[in-house]
Scaffold this motif. Structure first.
Motif, PDB file in Angstrom:
ATOM      1  N   ALA A  67      16.402 122.446 -83.421  1.00 17.01           N
ATOM      2  CA  ALA A  67      15.648 122.334 -84.497  1.00 17.01           C
ATOM      3  C   ALA A  67      16.727 122.989 -85.365  1.00 17.01           C
ATOM      4  CB  ALA A  67      14.224 122.237 -84.994  1.00 17.01           C
ATOM      5  N   GLY A  68      16.841 124.148 -85.540  1.00  9.45           N
ATOM      6  CA  GLY A  68      16.993 125.840 -86.148  1.00  9.45           C
ATOM      7  C   GLY A  68      18.410 125.125 -86.501  1.00  9.45           C
ATOM      8  N   MET A  69      19.076 123.900 -86.146  1.00  4.54           N
ATOM      9  CA  MET A  69      20.547 123.576 -86.423  1.00  4.54           C
ATOM     10  C   MET A  69      20.966 122.565 -87.489  1.00  4.54           C
ATOM     11  SD  MET A  69      23.420 124.879 -83.730  1.00  4.54           S
ATOM     12  CE  MET A  69      23.979 124.820 -84.641  1.00  4.54           C
ATOM     13  N   GLU A  70      19.720 122.065 -87.905  1.00  2.35           N
ATOM     14  CA  GLU A  70      19.481 120.929 -88.871  1.00  2.35           C
ATOM     15  C   GLU A  70      20.765 121.592 -89.898  1.00  2.35           C
ATOM     16  OE1 GLU A  70      18.582 117.147 -90.160  1.00  2.35           O
ATOM     17  OE2 GLU A  70      17.907 117.872 -87.890  1.00  2.35           O
ATOM     18  N   GLY A  71      21.731 120.564 -90.166  1.00  2.00           N
ATOM     19  CA  GLY A  71      22.322 121.269 -92.016  1.00  2.00           C
ATOM     20  C   GLY A  71      23.719 121.988 -91.258  1.00  2.00           C
ATOM     21  N   ALA A  72      23.498 122.393 -90.091  1.00  2.00           N
ATOM     22  CA  ALA A  72      24.653 123.005 -89.777  1.00  2.00           C
ATOM     23  C   ALA A  72      25.951 122.653 -89.912  1.00  2.00           C
ATOM     24  CB  ALA A  72      24.528 123.859 -88.178  1.00  2.00           C
ATOM     25  N   ARG A  73      26.744 123.052 -91.016  1.00  2.00           N
ATOM     26  CA  ARG A  73      28.001 122.490 -91.674  1.00  2.00           C
ATOM     27  C   ARG A  73      29.230 123.331 -90.789  1.00  2.00           C
ATOM     28  NH1 ARG A  73      27.026 120.601 -96.886  1.00  2.00           N
ATOM     29  NH2 ARG A  73      29.283 121.019 -97.246  1.00  2.00           N
ATOM     30  N   PHE A  74      29.975 122.328 -90.069  1.00  2.10           N
ATOM     31  CA  PHE A  74      31.238 123.084 -89.481  1.00  2.10           C
ATOM     32  C   PHE A  74      32.509 122.004 -90.058  1.00  2.10           C
ATOM     33  CE2 PHE A  74      27.732 122.980 -86.843  1.00  2.10           C
ATOM     34  CZ  PHE A  74      28.611 124.735 -85.871  1.00  2.10           C
ATOM     35  N   LEU A  75      33.548 122.998 -90.159  1.00  7.55           N
ATOM     36  CA  LEU A  75      34.241 122.731 -90.855  1.00  7.55           C
ATOM     37  C   LEU A  75      35.547 122.829 -89.616  1.00  7.55           C
ATOM     38  CD1 LEU A  75      36.617 122.017 -92.715  1.00  7.55           C
ATOM     39  CD2 LEU A  75      37.483 124.277 -92.954  1.00  7.55           C
ATOM     40  N   LEU A  76      36.215 121.563 -90.002  1.00  6.93           N
ATOM     41  CA  LEU A  76      37.877 121.213 -88.410  1.00  6.93           C
ATOM     42  C   LEU A  76      38.600 121.369 -88.915  1.00  6.93           C
ATOM     43  CD1 LEU A  76      37.826 120.097 -85.058  1.00  6.93           C
ATOM     44  CD2 LEU A  76      37.317 118.297 -86.110  1.00  6.93           C
ATOM     45  N   LEU A  77      39.692 121.824 -88.549  1.00  9.69           N
ATOM     46  CA  LEU A  77      40.728 122.222 -88.858  1.00  9.69           C
ATOM     47  C   LEU A  77      42.386 121.632 -87.826  1.00  9.69           C
ATOM     48  CD1 LEU A  77      41.051 125.171 -91.219  1.00  9.69           C
ATOM     49  CD2 LEU A  77      40.361 123.716 -91.611  1.00  9.69           C
ATOM     50  N   SER A  78      43.095 121.199 -87.512  1.00 11.20           N
ATOM     51  CA  SER A  78      43.445 120.754 -86.306  1.00 11.20           C
ATOM     52  C   SER A  78      44.894 119.913 -87.160  1.00 11.20           C
ATOM     53  CB  SER A  78      43.170 118.927 -85.731  1.00 11.20           C
ATOM     54  OG  SER A  78      43.380 118.683 -85.001  1.00 11.20           O
ATOM     55  N   ASP A  79      46.286 120.167 -86.234  1.00  5.32           N
ATOM     56  CA  ASP A  79      47.184 120.207 -86.353  1.00  5.32           C
ATOM     57  C   ASP A  79      48.188 120.649 -88.132  1.00  5.32           C
ATOM     58  OD1 ASP A  79      48.166 117.900 -84.180  1.00  5.32           O
ATOM     59  OD2 ASP A  79      46.244 117.532 -84.469  1.00  5.32           O
ATOM     60  N   LEU A  80      47.187 121.357 -87.824  1.00  2.00           N
ATOM     61  CA  LEU A  80      48.374 122.652 -89.438  1.00  2.00           C
ATOM     62  C   LEU A  80      49.484 123.006 -89.602  1.00  2.00           C
ATOM     63  CD1 LEU A  80      45.876 125.403 -90.044  1.00  2.00           C
ATOM     64  CD2 LEU A  80      45.512 122.482 -90.933  1.00  2.00           C
ATOM     65  N   HIS A  81      49.822 122.882 -88.443  1.00  2.00           N
ATOM     66  CA  HIS A  81      51.798 122.892 -88.079  1.00  2.00           C
ATOM     67  C   HIS A  81      52.132 123.945 -88.942  1.00  2.00           C
ATOM     68  CE1 HIS A  81      52.135 119.863 -85.201  1.00  2.00           C
ATOM     69  NE2 HIS A  81      51.164 119.454 -85.180  1.00  2.00           N
TER      70      HIS A  81
END
Length: 146
Positions: free
Chosen positions: A21-35
């Protein structure tokens, strides 16, 4: 001169029924394959997007470099700036297994405060809740290093 394609980040809301419940609204930015090979306008755009997104955590999911990368030291300003936005957690992809650069990439991560998970896990806490982040090493990473 080759014109770079404008960065078009994708935003997705994902419902996680078992999320604390305490993580409601958490935001994760995913970066992949930047090369990444060195400073480039797209990385300035990416930093601007990251700042505007105000993530709680940034996840780098491998292939940060590739065989075209000559010196990972030039990537230090990018990761230092990214780390100023939010905690950064990274895993290696198969392209990160450049034999002459593996140790240097680890060094850049360490110098910038990036957590590298190599068959490891960390508890990540946000607003009274926590999730376990697990980073598994790509089996191709080991094959390329041999």
């Amino acid at each position: 001169m080759k014109k770079t394609k404008a960065l078009q980040p994708q935003v997705a809301r994902i419902a996680v029924p078992s999320l604390p419940a305490g993580m409601e609204g958490a935001r994760f930015l995913l970066l992949s394959d930047l090369h990444m090979h060195g400073p480039a306008p797209v990385f300035d755009e990416l930093l601007s997007f990251a700042r505007a997104a105000t993530p709680n955590c940034i996840l780098c999911c491998g292939d940060v470099i590739d065989e075209g990368t000559r010196d990972v030291g030039v990537l230090r300003p990018f990761f230092a700036a990214l780390r100023q936005v939010a905690p950064v957690v990274a895993v290696n992809g198969n392209n990160d297994a450049q034999p002459r650069l593996v140790a240097a990439l680890r060094g850049v991560y360490a110098a910038c405060g990036v957590t590298l998970l190599e068959d490891d896990e960390r508890l990540f806490c946000v607003g009274g809740g926590a999730v376990r982040l697990v980073g598994m090493q790509d089996p191709a990473f080991y094959a390329k290093r041999l």
